[in-house]
Design an enzyme around this catalytic site. Structure first.
Site, PDB file in Angstrom:
ATOM      1  N   ASP A 173      -0.142  -2.069 -16.163  1.00 21.92           N
ATOM      2  CA  ASP A 173      -1.027  -1.046 -15.639  1.00 21.92           C
ATOM      3  C   ASP A 173      -1.379  -0.110 -16.788  1.00 21.92           C
ATOM      4  O   ASP A 173      -0.531   0.234 -17.607  1.00 21.92           O
ATOM      5  CB  ASP A 173      -0.305  -0.258 -14.538  1.00 21.92           C
ATOM      6  CG  ASP A 173      -1.188  -0.005 -13.334  1.00 21.92           C
ATOM      7  OD1 ASP A 173      -2.250   0.605 -13.534  1.00 21.92           O
ATOM      8  OD2 ASP A 173      -0.817  -0.413 -12.218  1.00 21.92           O
ATOM      9  N   GLU A 208      -9.577  -1.434 -11.547  1.00 24.31           N
ATOM     10  CA  GLU A 208      -9.411  -1.010 -10.161  1.00 24.31           C
ATOM     11  C   GLU A 208     -10.658  -0.241  -9.746  1.00 24.31           C
ATOM     12  O   GLU A 208     -10.974   0.793 -10.336  1.00 24.31           O
ATOM     13  CB  GLU A 208      -8.181  -0.106  -9.996  1.00 24.31           C
ATOM     14  CG  GLU A 208      -7.919   0.193  -8.521  1.00 24.31           C
ATOM     15  CD  GLU A 208      -7.249   1.539  -8.237  1.00 24.31           C
ATOM     16  OE1 GLU A 208      -6.757   1.715  -7.113  1.00 24.31           O
ATOM     17  OE2 GLU A 208      -7.235   2.412  -9.119  1.00 24.31           O
ATOM     18  N   ASP A 223      -6.347   1.552 -14.126  1.00 29.86           N
ATOM     19  CA  ASP A 223      -6.317   2.426 -12.958  1.00 29.86           C
ATOM     20  C   ASP A 223      -7.637   3.194 -12.822  1.00 29.86           C
ATOM     21  O   ASP A 223      -8.168   3.710 -13.807  1.00 29.86           O
ATOM     22  CB  ASP A 223      -5.150   3.411 -13.139  1.00 29.86           C
ATOM     23  CG  ASP A 223      -4.832   4.190 -11.878  1.00 29.86           C
ATOM     24  OD1 ASP A 223      -4.400   3.574 -10.888  1.00 29.86           O
ATOM     25  OD2 ASP A 223      -5.016   5.424 -11.880  1.00 29.86           O
ATOM     26  N   HIS A 225      -0.191  -1.802  -3.634  1.00 33.30           N
ATOM     27  CA  HIS A 225       0.760  -0.723  -3.341  1.00 33.30           C
ATOM     28  C   HIS A 225       0.112   0.495  -2.689  1.00 33.30           C
ATOM     29  O   HIS A 225       0.804   1.458  -2.386  1.00 33.30           O
ATOM     30  CB  HIS A 225       1.456  -0.318  -4.639  1.00 33.30           C
ATOM     31  CG  HIS A 225       0.485   0.224  -5.658  1.00 33.30           C
ATOM     32  ND1 HIS A 225      -0.506  -0.546  -6.235  1.00 33.30           N
ATOM     33  CD2 HIS A 225       0.321   1.458  -6.152  1.00 33.30           C
ATOM     34  CE1 HIS A 225      -1.218   0.197  -7.050  1.00 33.30           C
ATOM     35  NE2 HIS A 225      -0.736   1.423  -7.033  1.00 33.30           N
ATOM     36  N   ASP A 226      -1.208   0.470  -2.552  1.00 35.91           N
ATOM     37  CA  ASP A 226      -1.903   1.606  -1.933  1.00 35.91           C
ATOM     38  C   ASP A 226      -2.352   1.318  -0.509  1.00 35.91           C
ATOM     39  O   ASP A 226      -2.870   2.228   0.158  1.00 35.91           O
ATOM     40  CB  ASP A 226      -3.157   1.964  -2.763  1.00 35.91           C
ATOM     41  CG  ASP A 226      -2.816   2.466  -4.148  1.00 35.91           C
ATOM     42  OD1 ASP A 226      -1.770   3.128  -4.301  1.00 35.91           O
ATOM     43  OD2 ASP A 226      -3.590   2.197  -5.083  1.00 35.91           O
TER      44      ASP A 226
HETATM   45  C1  NOJ Z   1      -4.701   4.247  -8.086  1.00 36.86           C
HETATM   46  C2  NOJ Z   1      -3.294   3.785  -7.971  1.00 36.86           C
HETATM   47  O1  NOJ Z   1      -3.287   2.463  -7.506  1.00 36.86           O
HETATM   48  C3  NOJ Z   1      -2.594   4.739  -7.054  1.00 36.86           C
HETATM   49  O2  NOJ Z   1      -1.323   4.283  -6.696  1.00 36.86           O
HETATM   50  C4  NOJ Z   1      -2.519   6.075  -7.749  1.00 36.86           C
HETATM   51  O3  NOJ Z   1      -1.934   7.027  -6.888  1.00 36.86           O
HETATM   52  C5  NOJ Z   1      -3.909   6.545  -8.165  1.00 36.86           C
HETATM   53  N1  NOJ Z   1      -4.710   5.505  -8.748  1.00 36.86           N
HETATM   54  C6  NOJ Z   1      -3.802   7.627  -9.186  1.00 36.86           C
HETATM   55  O4  NOJ Z   1      -3.407   7.078 -10.411  1.00 36.86           O
END
Ligand code: NOJ
Ligand code: MG
Length: 524
Positions: free
Chosen positions: A99, A264, A201, A325-326
């Site tokens: 990441d 992302e 990210d 994970h989100d």
């Molecule tokens: C995206 C990430 O996947 C997430 O977990 C994070 O909280 C935010 N970006 C901020 O970095």
């Protein structure tokens, strides 16, 4: 398939390091733990692991607040252990993707400490500082992804700084060439260590409107929608200038052979595909999250596949993601029986699949009692269902008290679904289905490299054809619970999501059972 690159042939597996395997009993996963579990990935058949952030961090956002871009947090281990993990992975033919979190650092990063020290600091312009509005309030109406204003007042210097996420995550100023150079050095640091690529990210957030205009009100917002969606993020994200910045990062990655850049990006498809970049000089794979964000419904998914395929730039390689994970886990979103169908969909679509750890054993979101909530997205905006702890629950390896994850107290509660050890002995389990699907895909040039057409829904059945050099595969997926009879050309069964389907020919009018998906070798 030889002409394809590893990330076009391969399957990517996301590891959330805190939750994969603990090796030292502190209840938090670590690098030594991941190294011990590499054989699980080999037996699953995936080709690459992507690690969510492992760098030193105060963990306000569990590693997405980086305090040193070129190190490893002691919770996870040491740089030497990281090097060992890469070596162990490579020895097994697994690639390692890190990441990379460039939009913001931790407020504890030396760059930000310097920047905050005063208006004349040489680092002041590394972050986004603005004067107050005439009324003394924040410079504009932008909202943080984690609740409240995106601006934090700094009384000592009399200015606000921007934070798209937590106030402990100040946004870097990517219009500043010094920031870009420093970040390129970070990429090279890890590339030199043998890293095979990066997942970048919030790459679509890197550049903000030069005039910092107010975001317009979102007329479609209703109570119950996330508070941040009250505004349309017209000016804090997806600015035209971002593509030049991404191309610069890509150039660095291209200095090294065979490396991958994933971005992302949560955007509608026409804007998403712009992230392949002009002349494909952007991200190799702008993450395509539509299987996560869309309702689980045959007609809608058929349309998504068609529109995505039609929107891809010439030569742009597609990709699909089922979980991360989100986002709530796939088995919780669609149910355990449908999770098998979802696996077949992910692994038969055209493009690189990314799967999330634990989905291969059908893990569910694990409810977290209020006193054990860890995620700032939930703590700052409780009760709105925005928390991400449930999908970050530790991997379930065996039936011992710590599930084989830890000998201590796990940092999040453990789930109750069967662990790897239990599914291992059950040839009909989702784990074995994943293995079969990944193995089938890996050997089948049609599934990896074939074109796709005939994407359609008939009732609850989603179907499409993959074809290459006179070979064809039909994929028929019943997204409903009731049996369904649909028309298709006769073919030979390669795999069903249900264990007891008899191998052999399936004629064109045969019946799919509820929650059944099949892959057929066409007669062509
Ligand atoms: C995206 C990430 O996947 C997430 O977990 C994070 O909280 C935010 N970006 C901020 O970095
Ligand atoms: Mg540990």
């Amino acid at each position: 398939m030889d002409e394809l690159l590893w990330w076009q042939r391969g399957v990517i597996y996301q590891v959330y390091p805190r939750s994969f395997q603990d090796s030292d009993g502190d209840g938090i996963g670590d690098l030594a733990g991941i190294a011990r579990r590499l054989d699980h990935l080999v037996s699953l058949g995936v080709d690459a692991l992507w690690l969510s952030p492992i760098q030193p961090s105060p963990m306000a956002d569990f590693g997405y607040d980086v305090a040193d871009y070129c190190g490893v947090d002691p919770i996870f281990g040491t740089l030497a252990q990281f090097d060992a993990l890469v070596a162990e992975a490579h020895r097994r033919g697994l690639r390692v993707i890190l990441d990379f979190v460039p939009n913001h650092s931790s407020d504890q990063h030396p760059w930000f400490r310097e920047s905050r020290s005063g208006r004349s600091s040489a680092w002041r312009d590394w972050y986004v500082w603005r004067d107050p509005a005439p009324d003394g309030g924040p410079p504009n109406n932008w909202l943080s992804h984690f609740g409240g204003s995106a601006w934090e007042w700094d009384a000592a210097s009399g200015q606000y700084y921007l934070h798209s996420f937590l106030k402990q995550q100040p946004d870097l100023n990517w219009r500043n060439p010094a920031v870009r150079e420093a970040m390129k050095a970070v990429l090279r640091f890890w590339l030199e260590r043998g890293v095979d690529g990066f997942r970048v990210d919030v790459i679509w957030l890197l550049i903000k409107d030069a005039q910092f205009r107010d975001n317009p009100v979102n007329e479609a917002w209703r109570h119950g929608h996330p508070p941040r969606d009250r505004l349309l993020d017209l000016y804090g994200a997806d600015q035209p200038e971002v593509h030049a910045v991404i191309a610069e990062l890509r150039q660095v990655i291209d200095e090294y052979p065979d490396r991958l850049m994933i971005g992302e990006i949560y955007l509608p498809v026409p804007r998403l595909v712009a992230y392949y970049g002009e002349g494909l000089r952007g991200a190799h794979l702008p993450f395509n999250f539509q299987l996560i964000t869309a309702p689980w419904q045959a007609e809608g998914i058929a349309r998504i596949i068609r529109e995505y395929e039609a929107a891809l730039p010439r030569g742009g390689w597609p990709n699909w993601v089922l979980g991360n994970h989100d986002q709530p886990r796939i088995a919780s979103r669609v149910g355990g029986a449908q999770a098998r169908v979802a696996a077949m969909l992910l692994l038969t679509l055209r493009g690189t699949p990314t799967l999330y750890y634990g989905d291969e054993i059908g893990m569910l979101d694990v409810p977290v009692p209020p006193d054990r909530v860890r995620d700032p997205a939930e703590r700052n905006q409780p009760g709105l269902g925005l928390g991400r702890d449930p999908q970050r629950s530790p991997m379930l390896w065996d039936e011992t008290p710590g599930a084989g994850f830890t000998s201590g107290e796990p940092w999040l509660p453990l789930g109750a679904t069967p662990p790897v050890s239990a599914l291992e002995g059950d040839a009909d389990s989702i784990l074995h289905l994943y293995r079969r699907l990944i193995a089938l895909r890996g050997q089948d040039a049609v599934l990896v490299n074939g074109a796709i057409d005939a994407v359609a829904a008939e009732g609850d059945v989603l179907r499409f054809r993959r074809f290459l050099d006179g070979e064809e595969r039909w994929v028929l997926l019943n997204l409903g619970a009731a049996p369904a009879r649909v028309a298709w050309p006769p073919g030979e069964l390669l795999l069903s999501t249900l264990p007891d389907r008899v191998p052999g020919r399936m004629d064109g009018g045969a019946e799919l059972r509820g929650h059944e998906g099949v892959i057929l070798r066409g007669a062509a």
